[in-house]
Every structure is written in structure tokens, then in C-alpha cells.
Write a protein that holds these residues in place. Structure first.
Motif, PDB file in Angstrom:
ATOM      1  N   THR A   1       0.828  -1.212   0.000  1.00  0.00           N
ATOM      2  CA  THR A   1       0.000   0.000   0.000  1.00  0.00           C
ATOM      3  C   THR A   1       0.864   1.264   0.000  1.00  0.00           C
ATOM      4  OG1 THR A   1      -1.641  -1.218   1.264  1.00  0.00           O
ATOM      5  CG2 THR A   1      -1.871   1.191   1.220  1.00  0.00           C
ATOM      6  N   ALA A   2       1.909   1.271   0.818  1.00  0.00           N
ATOM      7  CA  ALA A   2       2.720   2.486   0.989  1.00  0.00           C
ATOM      8  C   ALA A   2       3.599   2.773  -0.226  1.00  0.00           C
ATOM      9  CB  ALA A   2       3.585   2.357   2.238  1.00  0.00           C
ATOM     10  N   LEU A   3       4.021   1.738  -0.924  1.00  0.00           N
ATOM     11  CA  LEU A   3       4.924   1.939  -2.071  1.00  0.00           C
ATOM     12  C   LEU A   3       4.258   2.784  -3.155  1.00  0.00           C
ATOM     13  CD1 LEU A   3       6.631  -1.528  -2.739  1.00  0.00           C
ATOM     14  CD2 LEU A   3       7.826   0.639  -2.339  1.00  0.00           C
ATOM     15  N   ARG A   4       5.046   3.618  -3.802  1.00  0.00           N
ATOM     16  CA  ARG A   4       4.541   4.363  -4.958  1.00  0.00           C
ATOM     17  C   ARG A   4       4.177   3.394  -6.081  1.00  0.00           C
ATOM     18  NH1 ARG A   4       8.962   9.256  -5.373  1.00  0.00           N
ATOM     19  NH2 ARG A   4       8.264  10.407  -3.543  1.00  0.00           N
ATOM     20  N   PRO A   5       3.312   3.813  -6.990  1.00  0.00           N
ATOM     21  CA  PRO A   5       2.968   2.951  -8.129  1.00  0.00           C
ATOM     22  C   PRO A   5       4.246   2.539  -8.870  1.00  0.00           C
ATOM     23  CG  PRO A   5       1.511   4.857  -8.058  1.00  0.00           C
ATOM     24  CD  PRO A   5       2.546   5.083  -7.003  1.00  0.00           C
ATOM     25  N   GLY A   6       4.333   1.256  -9.236  1.00  0.00           N
ATOM     26  CA  GLY A   6       5.526   0.754  -9.911  1.00  0.00           C
ATOM     27  C   GLY A   6       6.684   0.485  -8.972  1.00  0.00           C
ATOM     28  N   GLY A   7       6.460   0.707  -7.665  1.00  0.00           N
ATOM     29  CA  GLY A   7       7.524   0.535  -6.671  1.00  0.00           C
ATOM     30  C   GLY A   7       7.981  -0.917  -6.536  1.00  0.00           C
ATOM     31  N   LEU A   8       9.153  -1.061  -5.894  1.00  0.00           N
ATOM     32  CA  LEU A   8       9.791  -2.385  -5.803  1.00  0.00           C
ATOM     33  C   LEU A   8       9.913  -2.839  -4.360  1.00  0.00           C
ATOM     34  CD1 LEU A   8      11.510  -4.638  -7.312  1.00  0.00           C
ATOM     35  CD2 LEU A   8      13.502  -3.199  -6.792  1.00  0.00           C
TER      36      LEU A   8
END
Lengths: 341, 341
Positions: B265-272
Motif C-alpha cells: 500500500t505504501a509503495l509508490r505505483p511501480g515501486g519495488l
């Protein structure tokens, strides 16, 4: 003189010493755990076994033993005898795995008090030596693993070549070397001499088990006692001493010299003195690292003196021996000194 | 899916893991002794040093330190800077020697309570777990030696390739990985999260020393706390977690799942999401033996559950991630899981 090891005299040079660090570390821990569980001897026979049988021998819960065997099997140290059964046995190179583990176990486990307390030894050596003592059983077990393929093959070959009628072994432990020698030399008698009562009792049992009680005498006494009474050595035409002389150095060097002189006197004409020992700080690529820890442990923590090749040759000449030959062993930093009367 | 490690992603596959058992054992003991003497950190800098300088740092008698350096030098672990001087430095492959020693030290020293008391663990696990506890410092030191060349190079490369603006590391310890990453990525900010106060203090010092105090935030709190408060992770486009999730398994598996979902949830879109973990009982020739002891230690003595590749892929998919990629590490039994939001 130092001679290159002949193919025949260095039977075990080819044991695979090289493996990955993670492999070697893991094997040492897994085998030590088996030893502490009291099941490794049964595993090591080469015969087949089950978790149930080992649990009974080790007085352990079978489920726990089964999980230990799962680890050994996944590690490739044991294998299933057949895919359906509950039987396992050691893999074909188990002896090499255990031999490699022996170096780690001796260095990191048997000598652990030195690894853990070097500061105390450097600051107050006398108190440290009294406080931090090695566990004799761990020293014996790891030495046996390490030595099984590397200590005595050269001595074994040199002694059998000499075709002796009587062999004495100083510091004979459980008489493994003597029993192997007498097995190879049916007409030969042997004398094992060791200070440790437990080792002597085990040696007598092993001699009886091998049907050699009439040919193998076990004497519980110190090597030092031979300085004043060489009687037990009379009639020997080979005397072997494995890693016992350095235990008298430097404090009892005069006693060691007297023992060596008495060995010379007691030996039959043409007899052979064979000494397996560690020499200090060898600098060849093959030996330098292990030689360093062996030397450092002995000097710093055990206050023992290891003699160089030149010092051994001098000592043997001083005792009256001629033709001192030095053989490099598979065991790094180990040498076999062969001296003729 | 499991992909073969690319040459770029597996930079350290080629580290020389293979050496002789006596060499590996000796190096482990010699380096551990240096660590206990308090002089190894100075030796390991790569700079030159004298016995006198080390004696001062370790508050030790200089003669004793000189004898220790004699052992290291004879072992080929350090060398004289010039033949006349008193200066030494480490040999060129010192990093590899210490890395190899790490496997032995972690297996035989850091986990020693398990090696010495398996019987107690098999018979009465609860009492044994309370009585025989590992020394946290020995675990940390040996993990650092072992991990230096083998834990995180693949994660490092995957993260730098992702060119993140903000990286979070869960279980960041002294923030070594984050500092290396921020050094490589000048515009990037970092968040290190660790429960250990001492590690966090050391991390802050290291960040200040590297001139990164404005870019690197260190938070002293548990990974578990992210299950209810993912706030610190907001704006991250990479989250790394090295060997921390298995510490929540099996007892806190629902918390681990909630942490993972909050990471997603916390990761930015496209995050790893990048997770470095150990998987159980790998059976390839390269990994099987070390994988066995790692698995056995975790299951039998630490009551920890290690997840298989399939279980990790399932867990990451369950948390909402797509494209889970599994990378084999140089560290045997280690895997890097790369999951995209």
C-alpha cells in the motif's frame, strides 16, 4: 635431509581437502551435533541405520532424531538405502567429509577456550592457563576425525616396509595404529604405551576384539618414565611416537633427550625410530595457514615448543641416530622423521 | 518464476569459496582471536598498522600483539609493508579470507549453544531455549563477515537499477546497505528501521560520518509496528527487507502478512519490494550442505519457519504484488525476491 614424499609413502596426499567454506562449516557442525547426541559412532560404521535405532542408542526422542537425519540427508552426508524404507547410510565420501570437518572441529571447538579468551592469555597467561582448559574429549574426537586420513599413513607404510618383529608405539591411545600394523604383519608383536588409563582400557578391549591380546601388550605409564627405565622398549626394531615429544618441550627437554637416547639404546641394530610431529610456522602455500594456528596455539596458549626440521635432525643425531629422513605429511605442518640406528 | 542470475545481478558469484579445510578453519580462528583482542577492526581497514598501535587500541601488551601478528603474517593473512619496517597490512584477498571465515564463525561460534546442547533441545526444547542463548555480538560479527560479499550485492544492483527517490530498509542494522546505496544515488533519500538501539546509534554516526544525515533517517522501532502504522514507509519507491520476515514466522505470520500488505500500500505505483531471505533445505550440490545447517538451526533450535520459493511467491502475490522474480544469491540458500507493485 628432506625428501619429497614418494607416491607410495604419501598414500593420502590425494584426499580432497578442497571444498567450499560453507560446505566445510556445515559438515563440522552437523557431525559435532551427532557426536553430542551420542549417535555419530553408529552412523559412522558404514552400516545402515534407522531413526528408531539411533534414538534407542542415544536415549533420545525418535522424532528429534528423525529431524536430525533429515538435515544430514538434505546435506548429502547420509542417503536413504532405498526410497521406500526407513534405512539410511553414510554417502561414499563420508570419510573425507568427516576428515575435513575434523580440521574445523579441532581448530574451532577443541581449542575454543583459546579462541574465546586470548585477551586473558596475553595479559595474565598463568591465570588464564589455569582457568581456560580444553575439553579432553573434544580434543580426542576432533583429532581422530582430522587424523584418520592424514596423521599416520606415511608412518604406517614406513613401518610395514621395515618388516619389524616388534613395534612399540609411544602415546598409543586406543592402539588404532598398532592394531592396523599387527593386522598387516601377522608375525609381529606390539607394545602400546600411554599415560591415559581410559585409553589403555579401550586399547585392551580393541586388541581382544581383534584377537591380538597375545601379540599386543598395553602399558599404562608415562613416556617420561622411559628416561629412567627403557625396559619395555627392549627387543623393538621399530619405535613410533606420534605427537608426544612436543608435550615435554620446553620444560622437560632433558627428559625428552634421555627418552630419545634410551630409544636408540633399546632398539635392535638397524632399528627404526619413527616420529610424527608438528613443525612450527611452515610457509609453503599449502601449509602456512594451518601451520600458523597450530604453532600459535601451542606457543601462546599451551606453552609448548615445536621443533623445526633442523632441530629434530639435530636432536636425533644427538641421540645417536644416523640417516634422518623427513617426510612431508598430508596433514599440513606435520612431518614424519625416520631415523635409523 | 525463478530466473538464472544475470552476470550483472550476481556480481559476487565468482568469489573464491573454495579452499582447503585446514586453511578455512585456521583463518576463522585467527580472525576471531583478533576480534576478541579488539584489534581486528583496525587491521581490517586496509591501512597499515604496527604491533605498538594495535596494543594501544586493544589495551594489550605489545609483545603479545607482536606474537599474534607473527601468526597472521605466517598464515599469509597480513604482510609486512616493507621488509625493514614494523608496519603490516592485510593481503590483497583479505576480504575473501574473512568472508570464508564468516561461514565457519557463524556456524561454529555464533550458533555454538546449539552445537553444544542438541540433546537438551531434543529432550526439553522449551527449557533449552531459555538456557542456551546465542551471543548477539558473535551473531552480528560473523554475519557481517559472511554477508559482506554475499548477502546484498544482488539487492544493491536491483535497487540502484530501479533509480528510486526514496529507499526504506527494514532491519537496517548499522545502515551499511543504505549508506552504500545513497552514496551511489546522490539524489535519493533513505529510511533505516531497526529495533536495536545500539545499531541505530551506530547507523546515525555512520550517516553523519558519510555526510548523509540530511538524507538518511534512522528510526528505532520494530518491523512488527508497520502492521498497524505504515506511515514511515510512505513515499518510498523501494522497500528492502533482509532476513527480518522469517523472525516473525511462524508465531506472528499474520503480522508479517499485514506488514507486507502495508508495504504494498505504501509503495509508490511501480515501486519495488526486495526481500532477501533464506529458503529451506535446498538440494543443489552447491547449496545443500550449508542450506541444511541453516534450515536445521532455524527449525530445531530457533523455532523459526523458513518459507520456500513457492511460499514466498504466494505470500507476495497475496499482498498484492505482481511479477515476483527470484534471484539466486552467492550466499548458499539465500534468495532475493523482487516484487513489483
Amino acid at each position: 635431509m628432506t625428501v619429497a614424499a614418494s607416491p607410495r609413502r604419501e598414500l593420502f596426499r590425494e584426499i580432497k581437502q578442497s571444498a567450499s567454506a560453507p560446505d566445510i562449516a556445515a559438515a563440522a557442525a552437523l557431525l559435532e551435533i551427532g557426536d553430542r547426541l551420542g549417535v555419530l559412532e553408529e552412523i559412522s560404521t558404514g552400516g545402515k541405520f534407522t531413526a528408531s535405532r539411533l534414538a534407542s542408542i542415544g536415549e533420545l526422542p525418535e522424532s528429534g532424531v528423525a529431524r536430525y537425519l533429515e538435515a544430514l540427508e538434505s546435506a548429502g552426508i547420509i542417503e536413504r538405502v532405498d526410497t521406500d524404507g526407513d534405512f539410511f547410510r553414510t554417502v561414499s565420501d563420508y570419510d573425507v567429509i568427516r576428515h575435513q570437518a575434523g580440521y574445523v572441529s579441532w581448530t574451532m571447538n577443541a581449542n575454543r577456550p583459546f579462541v574465546e579468551h586470548p585477551r586473558e592469555f596475553l595479559i595474565d597467561p598463568e591465570s588464564a592457563r589455569a582457568a581456560y582448559v580444553r575439553d579432553g574429549r573434544q580434543v580426542a574426537v576432533s583429532s581422530q576425525w582430522m587424523g584418520s586420513l592424514a596423521f599416520y599413513p606415511a608412518a604406517f607404510e614406513a613401518i610395514t616396509e621395515a618388516r619389524p618383529t616388534r613395534v612399540a608405539d609411544l602415546g598409543s591411545g586406543t592402539c588404532r595404529l598398532l592394531i592396523e600394523l599387527l593386522d598387516m604383519l601377522p608375525g609381529t608383536t606390539g607394545l602400546g604405551l600411554d599415560l591415559d588409563q581410559g585409553a589403555c582400557d579401550a586399547a585392551k578391549d580393541a586388541a581382544a576384539h581383534a584377537g591380538m591380546s597375545d601379540r599386543l601388550t598395553v602399558l599404562q605409564r608415562s613416556i617420561q618414565s622411559l628416561a629412567t627405565d627403557p625396559g619395555p622398549l627392549l627387543d623393538a626394531d621399530v619405535i613410533h611416537a606420534g605427537f608426544v615429544f612436543h608435550d615435554m618441550l620446553p620444560d622437560e627437554e632433558h627428559i625428552a633427550d634421555a627418552v630419545l637416547a634410551n630409544c636408540h639404546t633399546a632398539l635392535r641394530p638397524g632399528g627404526l625410530m619413527a616420529i610424527t610431529e608438528a613443525i612450527p610456522y611452515v610457509r609453503t602455500e599449502r601449509e602456512r595457514r594451518f601451520s600458523s594456528i597450530v604453532t600459535y596455539y601451542h606457543r601462546e596458549f599451551m606453552t609448548r615448543k615445536l621443533l623445526s626440521v633442523a632441530e629434530w635432525e639435530h636432536k636425533l643425531s644427538g641421540a645417536g641416530f644416523r640417516h634422518v629422513e623427513t617426510v612431508e605429511l598430508g596433514f599440513p605442518t606435520g612431518r614424519l622423521f625416520l631415523a635409523r640406528k
